[in-house]
Design an enzyme around this catalytic site. Structure first.
Site, PDB file in Angstrom:
ATOM      1  N   ASP A   1       1.037  -1.348   0.351  1.00  0.00           N
ATOM      2  CA  ASP A   1       0.064  -0.201   0.107  1.00  0.00           C
ATOM      3  C   ASP A   1       1.175   1.658  -0.017  1.00  0.00           C
ATOM      4  O   ASP A   1       0.798   1.615   0.938  1.00  0.00           O
ATOM      5  CB  ASP A   1      -0.993  -0.073   1.129  1.00  0.00           C
ATOM      6  CG  ASP A   1      -1.713   1.379   1.129  1.00  0.00           C
ATOM      7  OD1 ASP A   1      -1.957   2.213   1.221  1.00  0.00           O
ATOM      8  OD2 ASP A   1      -2.589   1.581   2.478  1.00  0.00           O
TER       9      ASP A   1
ATOM     10  N   PRO B   1      10.304   7.831  -1.618  1.00  0.00           N
ATOM     11  CA  PRO B   1      10.738   6.832  -0.643  1.00  0.00           C
ATOM     12  C   PRO B   1      10.049   5.397  -1.351  1.00  0.00           C
ATOM     13  O   PRO B   1      10.760   4.454  -1.095  1.00  0.00           O
ATOM     14  CB  PRO B   1       9.714   6.923   0.595  1.00  0.00           C
ATOM     15  CG  PRO B   1       9.176   8.383   0.040  1.00  0.00           C
ATOM     16  CD  PRO B   1       9.440   8.226  -1.028  1.00  0.00           C
TER      17      PRO B   1
END
EC number: 2.5.1.16
Lengths: 277, 277
Positions: free
Chosen positions: B155, B162
């Protein structure tokens, strides 16, 4: 500097896109018309500030309003399109070899004129021998017609402005009368995120006139919420009974025989809207 | 005066929405975080300018990333969530009575902190006895894990910033190792209108690691194009083989047993992207 259009799809939410050129901007007799060359979606038609169609994503709407009913009817010979001035719906209708004639009644001749000029891949079927175009009021044409059509497609704008009359119970009764005894109609009925009341009342009104009513959906990026609905009313044939083997191969980019069925499977919040669970 | 946020979903297209208040605006160690109170979608979390979730439409994403794999696995006991700092995914995971534990590895503690504060209906499962939260790098956690998980849910944000490492072939190999021998993973994989190459390469990479790979879709109004995709990789179980009778009733707003199957039926242009026809 760069120019961006913004469509406020609700009072507090919208889409925005970069415009290369404004091709047309005109107050017609019926509505404000803009034809824009956009960077992301190609040429785009807006009426009263609402995106109607774009070269990049038009295929979804035009295939889905057409092929679901035309493959539900076993022999769609005579088809009526109300609205649809860009020409995309009759282009899809004419892909069906069973179709002998498609009558189109569009209220605003300027939409046809500028679509022919700036949306050539969408308006490509104007002039087809099986297609007839009438510039006039679709509601009036329907009232005058009795038992004429196999399929009627209501390819209208939102229920404001010239299309307001196309979302009333009297209109559905008129459509039922204009259809043959095994006829089918489909209307575009907006999205369940921002217009849930509209969908509810159209489905309720249509179900008082047609024995079979069904809602189906598709994904259109330039339309509010990205999820668009169509309401089908049918006198005899149920779209869910169509066998995939009876769906012949067509040149499409969105519709498939499997999607014919899957597009009627609704998210739970939409089922609840329709009191389906 | 009124304040509107705009997310450019591509270089030349985006969404815009009215903002009542900016609740948080902070450069965290990993990304720019905004928490906005919007008029149309309620409180909304943005990371690096991209909408991550909103109170009004979050249920679609969180239900669909979770229930499809958890109902595909016959007995999902140990689940890992990579990312998902708003808490919505673990909330859905914990609706499954089979689940004994859900480990979550979120890189940015600030996302969790502000979600607890401003998205209470989404973050409501933090503190559940079966849920464990680790603030750290999901990739590193996966590399250290071997044969541990029944289901892994990725998710993540988009493959910039990142989350870039979460869209590589090495990551899928690591996930396969961290899963048990009949494990399943699902990752969010953006939309087919603007990110077709991403979907192609994720499906190709995942299919080199997992014997069964499938793409499924749902409608999320605040995400680019309104059509979102998830990629599933599975060692043994095929989501299309799941019998609807084996899907127990859950409290959902989008997912239904019928949608479990229908969400894998793709538009033709998406099938073609995946060389499925």
């Amino acid at each position: 500097m760069s120019v961006w259009f913004t469509e406020k799809q609700t009072k507090s939410f919208g889409i925005t896109g970069k415009v290369r050129r404004t091709l047309e901007s005109e107050q017609t007799d019926f509505q404000q018309l803009e034809m824009l060359e956009t960077e992301e979606f190609g040429n785009m038609l807006l009426l009263d500030g609402m995106v109607m169609t774009s070269e990049k994503d038009e295929f979804v709407y035009h295939e889905m309003i057409t092929h679901i009913p035309l493959f539900t009817h076993p022999s769609p010979k005579k088809v009526l399109v109300v609205g649809g001035g860009d020409g995309g719906t009759i282009r899809e209708v004419l892909k069906h070899p069973d179709v002998e004639s498609v009558m189109q009644v569009e209220i605003d001749g300027k939409v046809v004129e500028y679509s022919k000029k700036h949306l050539p891949t969408i308006s490509s079927s104007y002039g087809d021998a099986r297609a007839e175009l009438l510039i006039g009021d679709g509601f009036e044409h329907i009232i005058k017609s009795e038992g004429v059509y196999d399929v009627i497609l209501v390819d209208s704008t939102e229920p404001v402005g010239p299309a307001a009359g196309l979302f009333t119970k009297g209109f559905y009764a008129g459509i039922a009368k204009a259809l043959k005894e095994d006829g089918i109609f489909v209307a575009q009925t907006d999205n369940p995120w921002f217009k849930s009341e509209l969908i509810k009342h159209v489905m309720r009104d249509a179900s008082e006139v047609f024995p079979i009513t069904r809602l189906y959906t598709c994904n259109i990026p330039t339309y509010p919420s990205g999820m668009w609905t169509f309401t089908m009313g049918s006198k005899v044939y149920d779209p869910l009974d169509v066998s995939m083997e009876n769906i012949s191969e067509l040149d499409t980019k969105y519709y498939t025989p499997e999607l014919h069925h899957a597009s009627f499977v609704l998210p739970r919040f939409v089922n609840r809207l329709l009191d389906k669970e």
